[in-house]
Design an enzyme around this catalytic site. Sequence first.
Site, PDB file in Angstrom:
ATOM      1  N   PHE A 109      -1.761  41.227 -46.327  1.00 22.68           N
ATOM      2  CA  PHE A 109      -2.474  41.797 -47.480  1.00 22.68           C
ATOM      3  C   PHE A 109      -3.676  42.575 -46.971  1.00 22.68           C
ATOM      4  O   PHE A 109      -4.595  42.014 -46.383  1.00 22.68           O
ATOM      5  CB  PHE A 109      -2.931  40.732 -48.490  1.00 22.68           C
ATOM      6  CG  PHE A 109      -3.581  41.391 -49.684  1.00 22.68           C
ATOM      7  CD1 PHE A 109      -2.804  41.896 -50.715  1.00 22.68           C
ATOM      8  CD2 PHE A 109      -4.963  41.571 -49.746  1.00 22.68           C
ATOM      9  CE1 PHE A 109      -3.393  42.552 -51.798  1.00 22.68           C
ATOM     10  CE2 PHE A 109      -5.548  42.234 -50.829  1.00 22.68           C
ATOM     11  CZ  PHE A 109      -4.758  42.715 -51.849  1.00 22.68           C
ATOM     12  N   ASP A 161      -8.506  42.463 -39.731  1.00 24.55           N
ATOM     13  CA  ASP A 161      -8.955  42.545 -41.116  1.00 24.55           C
ATOM     14  C   ASP A 161      -9.608  41.212 -41.473  1.00 24.55           C
ATOM     15  O   ASP A 161      -8.924  40.233 -41.764  1.00 24.55           O
ATOM     16  CB  ASP A 161      -7.770  42.854 -42.038  1.00 24.55           C
ATOM     17  CG  ASP A 161      -8.193  42.953 -43.503  1.00 24.55           C
ATOM     18  OD1 ASP A 161      -9.312  42.515 -43.829  1.00 24.55           O
ATOM     19  OD2 ASP A 161      -7.382  43.446 -44.309  1.00 24.55           O
ATOM     20  N   LYS A 170     -15.928  42.382 -49.200  1.00 18.93           N
ATOM     21  CA  LYS A 170     -16.120  41.200 -50.043  1.00 18.93           C
ATOM     22  C   LYS A 170     -17.533  40.606 -49.926  1.00 18.93           C
ATOM     23  O   LYS A 170     -18.448  41.142 -50.515  1.00 18.93           O
ATOM     24  CB  LYS A 170     -15.020  40.180 -49.755  1.00 18.93           C
ATOM     25  CG  LYS A 170     -13.646  40.736 -50.180  1.00 18.93           C
ATOM     26  CD  LYS A 170     -12.601  39.686 -50.465  1.00 18.93           C
ATOM     27  CE  LYS A 170     -11.444  40.282 -51.243  1.00 18.93           C
ATOM     28  NZ  LYS A 170     -10.192  40.392 -50.502  1.00 18.93           N
TER      29      LYS A 170
HETATM   30  C1  LIG Z   1      -9.367  41.620 -50.551  1.00 15.48           C
HETATM   31  C2  LIG Z   1      -8.780  42.073 -49.279  1.00 15.48           C
HETATM   32  C3  LIG Z   1      -8.608  43.440 -48.990  1.00 15.48           C
HETATM   33  C4  LIG Z   1      -8.878  44.516 -50.009  1.00 15.48           C
HETATM   34  O1  LIG Z   1     -10.190  44.546 -50.461  1.00 15.48           O
HETATM   35  P1  LIG Z   1     -10.524  45.301 -51.846  1.00 15.48           P
HETATM   36  O2  LIG Z   1     -12.013  45.257 -51.907  1.00 15.48           O
HETATM   37  O3  LIG Z   1      -9.861  44.515 -52.939  1.00 15.48           O
HETATM   38  O4  LIG Z   1      -9.973  46.677 -51.735  1.00 15.48           O
HETATM   39  C5  LIG Z   1      -8.115  43.779 -47.759  1.00 15.48           C
HETATM   40  N1  LIG Z   1      -7.798  42.840 -46.843  1.00 15.48           N
HETATM   41  C6  LIG Z   1      -7.950  41.526 -47.080  1.00 15.48           C
HETATM   42  C7  LIG Z   1      -7.596  40.535 -46.022  1.00 15.48           C
HETATM   43  C8  LIG Z   1      -8.421  41.092 -48.313  1.00 15.48           C
HETATM   44  O5  LIG Z   1      -8.528  39.783 -48.563  1.00 15.48           O
END
Ligand SMILES: *Cc1c(COP(=O)(O)O)cnc(C)c1O
Length: 408
Positions: free
Chosen positions: A146, A231, A260
């Site tokens: 994700f 990520d 985040k």
């Molecule tokens: C939430 C998330 C994203 C995307 O972030 P957004 O601010 O919703 O675009 C990308 N990678 C990971 C691992 C995430 O948890």
Amino acid sequence: MNAHTPTTADSLIATEQELGAHNYKPIDVVLTKGEGVWVWDTDGTKYLDCLSAYSAVNQGHCHPRILEAMIAQAQRLTLTSRAFRNDQLAPFYEELAALTGSHKILPMNSGAEAVESAIKAVRKWGYEVRGVAENQAEIIVCSNNFHGRTIGVVGFSTDPTARSNFGPFAPGFKVVPFGDLTAFEAAITPNTVGFLVEPIQGEAGVLIPPQGYFPAVRKLCTENGITLILDEIQTGLGRTGRLLAESHEEIEADVTLIGKALSGGFYPVSAVLSNTEVLGVLQPGQHGSTFGGNPLACAIARAALKVLVEEGMIENSAEMGAYFMERLREIRSNKVHEVRGRGLMLAVELHPEAGGARRYCEALRRKGVLAKDTHETTIRIAPPLVINSDQVDWAVEQFEAVLGGVEI
Ligand SMILES: *Cc1c(COP(=O)(O)O)cnc(C)c1O
């Protein structure tokens, strides 16, 4: 009261249903206030937040010091665009670089934008530094990944719901199973410029890779001139009990993505962190964002990082995470297959026969705990990192009531 203000949760939900795109299926609790680990709904009912806005609210809801920084900056200057400079960007860079050991930073807004930005920079680096032939650069990603919701990102998702009927997608991505070193090694070609991966797959259900996977990945990336892009948008900033989850693996990424909790939930702020070589390829005009690096975002992020460190939230995440996991593992239940996690990134995996995680999340809501199901059988638990042991004990009681022998 304003005549246009609907007064009940029911009418707010009805309006959302009528006017909003139905791209979410939320638990029907309408929240109106938050403080620390707690949130309140429109009826005044109090809940323990065990999702933290997917780890964007690691510092707890409405943290007073972040709020203060936000208000002070909002009264001074909010947006200049990068056409001009602002006095918050440099200290934001300095403080983030000092904390993470990064040499270059690219400020963006959402997490998905940080991912897109990293892909752009790593491809460009592949052509200009590695000498890959035009349009041949490949990036390896993992199944069940994700990384966000943009066209570029969902193009290499393996979740049919995320990608069906959104094509055509960008080429240049190869998918390998997460945690499978042999598959990763076999996917490497002379055109491989990057490996984009989550240290722990959050949305996939808090999946922790086998011991030794990441050190071996790191070695293969170094040997083959591949940029390791971690990520850490969800795992980073204390969630797993360390500043970055990479430190559990004793490795360092070449490119790290954070978002985040970088704002403590006040504002969308994300960043690409790297060595000089990768982000160094970007020249004026080649990438940008109107809001990226704006003074309000920078001031908020500076405060969000400061409280995370100064108030011991990362250590608390490690300690409370271990305690929470231990207590959850004590629950005697024929519904629970496994409790796993790292720091305060926890998951209760149910047996398929338990009837799906969603109904337990609904039951938890009735007990005053907000948690989110993921992938049918997983209840994800990720409270703000300010949770204390009394609150953990109380939460475990509610989990026990819902998951224990008693039929619901
Ligand atoms: C939430 C998330 C994203 C995307 O972030 P957004 O601010 O919703 O675009 C990308 N990678 C990971 C691992 C995430 O948890």
